[in-house]
Design a protein around this motif. Structure first.
Motif, mmCIF file in Angstrom:
data_model
loop_
_atom_site.group_PDB
_atom_site.id
_atom_site.type_symbol
_atom_site.label_atom_id
_atom_site.label_comp_id
_atom_site.label_asym_id
_atom_site.label_seq_id
_atom_site.Cartn_x
_atom_site.Cartn_y
_atom_site.Cartn_z
ATOM 1 N N ASN A 75 0.795 -1.220 0.000
ATOM 2 C CA ASN A 75 0.000 0.000 0.000
ATOM 3 C C ASN A 75 0.830 1.275 0.000
ATOM 4 O O ASN A 75 0.338 2.343 0.369
ATOM 5 C CB ASN A 75 -0.946 0.001 1.205
ATOM 6 N N ALA A 97 -3.720 -8.632 -2.285
ATOM 7 C CA ALA A 97 -3.782 -7.316 -1.651
ATOM 8 C C ALA A 97 -3.684 -7.463 -0.133
ATOM 9 O O ALA A 97 -3.876 -8.550 0.417
ATOM 10 C CB ALA A 97 -5.073 -6.602 -2.035
ATOM 11 N N PHE A 101 -6.436 -2.030 1.605
ATOM 12 C CA PHE A 101 -6.704 -1.928 0.172
ATOM 13 C C PHE A 101 -8.194 -2.067 -0.132
ATOM 14 O O PHE A 101 -8.732 -1.409 -1.021
ATOM 15 C CB PHE A 101 -5.910 -3.004 -0.582
ATOM 16 N N ALA A 102 -8.892 -2.908 0.612
ATOM 17 C CA ALA A 102 -10.312 -3.152 0.354
ATOM 18 C C ALA A 102 -11.177 -1.925 0.661
ATOM 19 O O ALA A 102 -12.331 -1.867 0.226
ATOM 20 C CB ALA A 102 -10.804 -4.343 1.168
ATOM 21 N N PHE A 107 -10.182 -1.590 -5.034
ATOM 22 C CA PHE A 107 -10.449 -2.979 -4.655
ATOM 23 C C PHE A 107 -11.409 -3.647 -5.650
ATOM 24 O O PHE A 107 -11.132 -4.724 -6.177
ATOM 25 C CB PHE A 107 -11.029 -3.013 -3.243
ATOM 26 N N ARG A 111 -10.013 -6.343 -8.281
ATOM 27 C CA ARG A 111 -10.578 -7.641 -7.902
ATOM 28 C C ARG A 111 -9.480 -8.669 -7.591
ATOM 29 O O ARG A 111 -9.327 -9.674 -8.294
ATOM 30 C CB ARG A 111 -11.495 -8.165 -9.013
ATOM 31 N N TYR A 115 -6.046 -12.129 -0.408
ATOM 32 C CA TYR A 115 -5.968 -10.984 0.511
ATOM 33 C C TYR A 115 -5.335 -11.475 1.805
ATOM 34 O O TYR A 115 -5.621 -12.591 2.268
ATOM 35 C CB TYR A 115 -7.372 -10.447 0.797
ATOM 36 N N LEU A 139 -14.756 -6.118 2.897
ATOM 37 C CA LEU A 139 -14.365 -7.502 2.628
ATOM 38 C C LEU A 139 -15.577 -8.437 2.642
ATOM 39 O O LEU A 139 -15.685 -9.349 1.823
ATOM 40 C CB LEU A 139 -13.335 -7.969 3.660
ATOM 41 N N THR A 142 -17.448 -8.652 -0.676
ATOM 42 C CA THR A 142 -16.736 -9.110 -1.876
ATOM 43 C C THR A 142 -17.625 -10.046 -2.687
ATOM 44 O O THR A 142 -18.182 -11.005 -2.160
ATOM 45 C CB THR A 142 -15.438 -9.843 -1.483
#
Length: 310
Positions: A75, A97, A101-102, A107, A111, A115, A139, A142
């Protein structure tokens, strides 16, 4: 032995120390080897005890796909450039990631397939830290197949992500060092890793354990030394910029953590991270894998340099 003259005093402070390394190089070499072996023995015994007490059965499995290449997204601020200039390439790559990041718009655009969350703060403060709450919510929503790796000791993880489309796997966020043969044995079976100073270290080890043969790293600027300072009241300040820009609450949290540390402790922590990367590099070489640092201006000197498109 020289006899002292009248009025002459022997000073233990100014007397020259015997130069064993010059007079007896073989003896000095032997002493160094004994010292190294004794140190490694002690470290190895501590590692065995630590793994026995803290490690659990990991669920990381070999699953490298495609051409066996994965891109790890740190990041750091340079990731913003990669997201702008190489977005199409990232979208077509297998990406991993980390951390917040999410919580960004990138994000859902990139995709990522994998993670990693490692810091206990993400699980201990999931109900009280607004930034962590936002991350967990993102998250949980997702909508594409993604595997989330969490520490085996994070008991709250199952509750946090229960009922979601995420596949949750566990890794051992446990330091394991000592004799090289012991390190390789424990690292290969996922029972430990080089001292995990930050999330990039477990991310690299997980990618290697999954069988990826080419690992490219973006956003790993690690320009900590450039932002390190000490105020006139001896408070250590370390600004850690990210590609998604500053966040006041997170900056206050980090500032509070560093405010409790001395400068030597902060520098030692940085040293631990940079040293760990060399251990990861050694493990990658033994595994027949390449780690390519594609981060422009990165301070990490353990991995070969390259570009994302190479």
């Amino acid at each position: 032995m020289r006899v002292l003259r009248a009025g002459e005093v022997h000073s233990p402070v100014t007397a020259p120390a015997p130069q064993y390394s010059k007079q007896y190089p073989m003896m000095q070499g032997l002493l160094d080897r004994i010292s190294d072996r004794a140190g490694n023995l002690g470290t190895s015994l501590k590692t065995i005890a630590r793994v026995a007490l803290k490690s659990r059965r990991p669920t990381v499995t070999r699953g490298a796909d495609g051409d066996g290449t994965i891109v790890i997204l740190g990041n750091g601020p340079s990731l913003a450039t990669a997201l702008r200039d190489d977005l199409a390439l990232l979208q077509s790559s297998t990406c991993l990631a980390v951390n917040f990041f999410a919580s960004t718009e990138a994000f859902a655009t990139v995709r990522p397939r994998y993670y990693v969350l490692a810091d206990p703060h993400f699980f201990d403060k999931a109900d009280t830290d607004p930034n962590v709450m936002k991350l967990i919510a993102a998250l949980r929503q997702t909508s594409w197949p993604m595997t989330l790796f969490v520490p085996a000791g994070a008991r709250k993880a199952a509750r946090l992500f229960d009922g979601t489309a995420l596949r949750v796997e566990r890794f051992n966020f446990v330091r394991a060092d000592g004799y090289h043969w012991l390190e390789n044995l424990l690292w290969r079976h996922g029972l430990g890793m080089p001292r995990p100073r930050n999330v990039l270290i477990p991310s690299l080890m997980i990618a290697l354990q999954m069988g990826y043969r080419t690992i490219k790293v973006l956003g790993a600027d690690h320009g900590w030394l450039q932002t390190l300072s000490v105020t006139d009241d001896n408070r250590v300040v370390s600004v850690q910029p990210h590609f998604y820009g500053p966040d006041r609450r997170e900056e206050q949290r980090v500032s509070a953590v560093y405010g409790q540390l001395r400068l030597d402790q902060v520098l030692e922590s940085m040293t631990i991270a940079f040293r760990a990367y060399h251990s990861v590099r050694r493990f990658a070489d033994r595994s027949g894998a390449r780690i390519i640092n594609a981060t422009p201006g990165s301070m990490i000197d353990a991995f070969e340099r390259g570009h994302l498109a190479d």
